[in-house]
Design a protein around this motif. Structure first.
Motif, short mmCIF file in Angstrom:
data_model
loop_
_atom_site.label_atom_id
_atom_site.label_comp_id
_atom_site.label_asym_id
_atom_site.label_seq_id
_atom_site.Cartn_x
_atom_site.Cartn_y
_atom_site.Cartn_z
N SER A 1 -4.60 1.24 6.34
CA SER A 1 -3.59 0.43 5.67
C SER A 1 -3.53 -0.95 6.32
CB SER A 1 -2.24 1.12 5.78
OG SER A 1 -1.84 1.14 7.13
N THR B 1 -9.56 -0.78 -3.79
CA THR B 1 -8.14 -0.75 -4.07
C THR B 1 -7.81 -1.77 -5.12
OG1 THR B 1 -7.51 -2.48 -2.54
CG2 THR B 1 -7.74 -0.25 -1.63
N THR C 1 0.85 -1.19 0.00
CA THR C 1 0.00 0.00 0.00
C THR C 1 0.89 1.24 0.00
OG1 THR C 1 -1.65 -1.16 1.31
CG2 THR C 1 -1.83 1.24 1.23
N GLY D 1 -2.76 5.47 -0.21
CA GLY D 1 -3.91 4.71 0.28
C GLY D 1 -4.26 3.57 -0.65
N THR E 1 -7.16 8.20 5.49
CA THR E 1 -6.74 6.82 5.68
C THR E 1 -5.99 6.68 7.01
OG1 THR E 1 -6.50 6.52 3.31
CG2 THR E 1 -5.37 4.93 4.71
N LYS F 1 -11.18 3.38 6.14
CA LYS F 1 -9.99 3.35 5.30
C LYS F 1 -8.75 3.22 6.17
CE LYS F 1 -9.75 6.23 1.74
NZ LYS F 1 -9.91 7.50 1.01
N ARG G 1 -3.33 5.33 9.31
CA ARG G 1 -2.00 4.77 9.14
C ARG G 1 -1.56 4.09 10.43
NH1 ARG G 1 1.60 9.52 8.01
NH2 ARG G 1 3.09 7.82 8.05
N GLY H 1 -3.64 9.98 7.17
CA GLY H 1 -3.16 9.72 5.81
C GLY H 1 -4.03 10.43 4.78
N THR I 1 -12.87 3.66 -1.91
CA THR I 1 -12.22 2.71 -1.02
C THR I 1 -11.84 1.44 -1.76
OG1 THR I 1 -14.39 1.96 -0.38
CG2 THR I 1 -13.31 3.53 1.08
#
Lengths: 442, 83
Positions: free
Chosen positions: A165, A112, A17, A63, A190, A163, A192, A186, A110
């Protein structure tokens, strides 16, 4: 023009990520500059650039999770005119890479790219609707693909997907922190790993170390990403590599006395720990017995001309990483000690450099002071040997026909029988012993 | 430095050296190398930071006295001049 791609930061990494870009379009970069921070299932890693030039387009947003090999940025190296539109990314083997435009389109959403390798768009859409983190879903389909039914039966995380990682999720799980209660620093909010660490900065150490009580439901919790990564690689090692094991006890009286004398006259910052002497002797022994330093590739042993000694570092809260001490054989001992200190603290602090995770050629697992007498490990493919070092303990030894007590260490070797035989391994362990009897020459 | 000041400083150093450690919750007479699962590099980091903050040499032969919060506090207090 050169591509900056998601690097492989260890044999067990399939995807990473992007946490943040440390450069922007138009910035000048020099080979070796840290340009991005990437989170893998196991750690946060600072990634250096392999080219010098000017940063062109950034193709991946923070992200976003992408497979190893995905183009993440274009570096204009000046060797050819910069193309106005980047050419389509060459697809890495077996892992179709989404075109840059698609990755761009993922901004703020969201979804990925991680799902690309494990599930269909339909499944991803369903997972998003239900607020399920696909990385935590076990795929029951062909090749581990996540099917619609897997998602339908997966436990939901909450009304909306938070969200975060992969490392942050793992930390939160092991510390019992509710991700929904955290504010992410983030990109796009996001969460972190650092946010989770900040949230867990208060609780007692005991609580952090012990596993939270697991609900005893019939559906077992999916293994944390770090465990899954270790499990995949180690299962492969035990399946494919015919291991043989050797063990020898090494008298460290001379080495420890030499180290004590030397440390007595030095400030703390210049003192050695036994591990530095042990690692240096392993590195020198690997030079003397090159049959154990390299890779098993395409049915044959390929010796390595350089020595990158992997050092297995256990992480607080579980898991391990094995960053590499490059040129440990030629590095003077004080430098090796300093490098080792930096490596271990960066590994535990979650800020390793990508160059430090570059695939080691031989790995050492050192269970250290809290460990046991002897450790027999599992080889990290494609390497062909693993050295185990136990704890340094006072043990009775016979010296000149008299029984006495000396500090000793048990050194073990697990080696690939396809690449070497026991006699070779024995030569290697004997070399380590011999080197440790002359510590001043290390 | 008196013993109380020393103890505050030591807990501070320990928290820095071992991420996630809660020095406040640690029994003062307990061997923290064991309870915090510190390896020799972690302990060296702690000794290095403690030496930096106190100006003491902390020779290796004195390490056994520095395994507990009580031991550290006694050591630091008795080796620094009382201000």
């Amino acid at each position: 023009m050169a591509d900056f791609t998601m690097p492989s930061l260890g044999a067990d990494m399939d995807e990473g990520t992007l946490v943040e870009w440390l450069v922007g379009p138009g910035d000048t970069v020099t080979k070796g500059d840290v340009v991005a921070v990437v989170e893998t299932a196991k750690s946060t890693i600072e990634v250096e650039c392999f080219d010098s030039g000017t940063v062109g387009a950034l193709l991946v947003d923070p992200g976003t999770t992408v497979p190893v090999g995905t183009r993440m940025a274009v570096i204009n190296t000046g060797t050819e005119p910069p193309a106005a539109v980047p050419a389509p990314a060459p697809a890495p083997a077996k892992q179709p890479t989404a075109p840059a435009s698609e990755l761009r389109a993922a901004t703020g959403s969201t979804t990925t790219a991680a799902g690309d390798t494990v599930s269909s768009p339909l499944v991803r859409h369903l997972a998003e609707q239900k607020g399920i983190d696909l990385s935590s879903v076990h795929g029951s389909g062909k090749g581990g693909r996540i099917t619609r039914s897997d998602v339908e039966h997966a436990p939901t995380e909450g009304p909306h997907r938070v969200k975060a990682s992969p490392l942050a999720r793992r930390l939160a799980r092991s510390a019992g922190v509710d991700l929904g209660a955290l504010r992410g620093t983030g990109q796009g909010g996001t969460i972190r790993a650092d946010d989770v660490r900040a949230a867990t900065a208060g609780p007692p150490a005991h609580a952090v170390q012990s596993e939270p009580a697991r609900p005893s439901s019939a559906t077992a919790e999916p293994a944390a990403p770090a465990r899954a990564a270790i499990s995949a690689l180690m299962s492969r090692a035990n399946r494919e590599i015919p291991h043989y094991y050797l063990s020898t006890k090494i008298d460290l009286a001379v080495a420890m006395a030499w180290m004590r004398d030397r440390n007595a006259s030095r400030p703390v910052a210049e003192r050695f720990v036994p591990a530095a002497l042990l690692l240096k002797s392993v590195a020198l022994a690997a030079r003397q017995v090159p049959e154990l330093n390299g890779y098993w590739k395409d049915g044959a042993f390929v010796p390595s001309h350089t020595l990158r000694l992997g050092v297995a570092v256990s992480l607080r809260g579980g898991g391990l990483v094995a960053p590499a001490l490059t040129d440990a054989d030629t590095m003077p001992l004080p430098e090796l000690m300093a490098t080792l200190k930096g490596l271990v603290s960066r590994a535990r602090g979650g800020r390793l450099r990508a160059s430090e995770t570059a695939d080691p050629t031989l790995t050492v697992t050192n269970l250290g002071d809290q460990g046991v007498e002897a450790v027999f490990g599992v080889i990290y493919p494609p390497q062909v040997a693993l050295v185990g070092l136990g704890r340094v303990i006072e043990q009775p030894v016979a010296v000149n026909g008299m029984l006495t007590v000396h500090p000793t260490v048990t050194a073990t070797l697990c080696a690939d029988h396809r690449a070497s035989d026991g006699a070779t391994g024995a030569r290697f362990l004997t070399s380590i012993d011999r080197l440790l009897q002359r510590p001043e020459e290390l | 430095m008196n013993r109380d000041e020393a103890l505050v400083l030591i807990k501070d150093v320990l928290t820095d050296a071992v991420p996630g450690a809660d020095a406040a919750a640690l029994p003062q007479d307990e061997n923290f190398r064991d309870s915090l699962e510190m390896d020799s590099l972690d302990f060296l980091n702690f000794i290095e930071a403690l030496s930096g903050r106190t100006g003491l040499a902390l020779p290796e032969t004195d390490y056994p006295a520095l395994n507990t919060l009580d031991g550290c506090a006694d050591y630091v207090a008795s080796h620094t001049s009382v201000k």
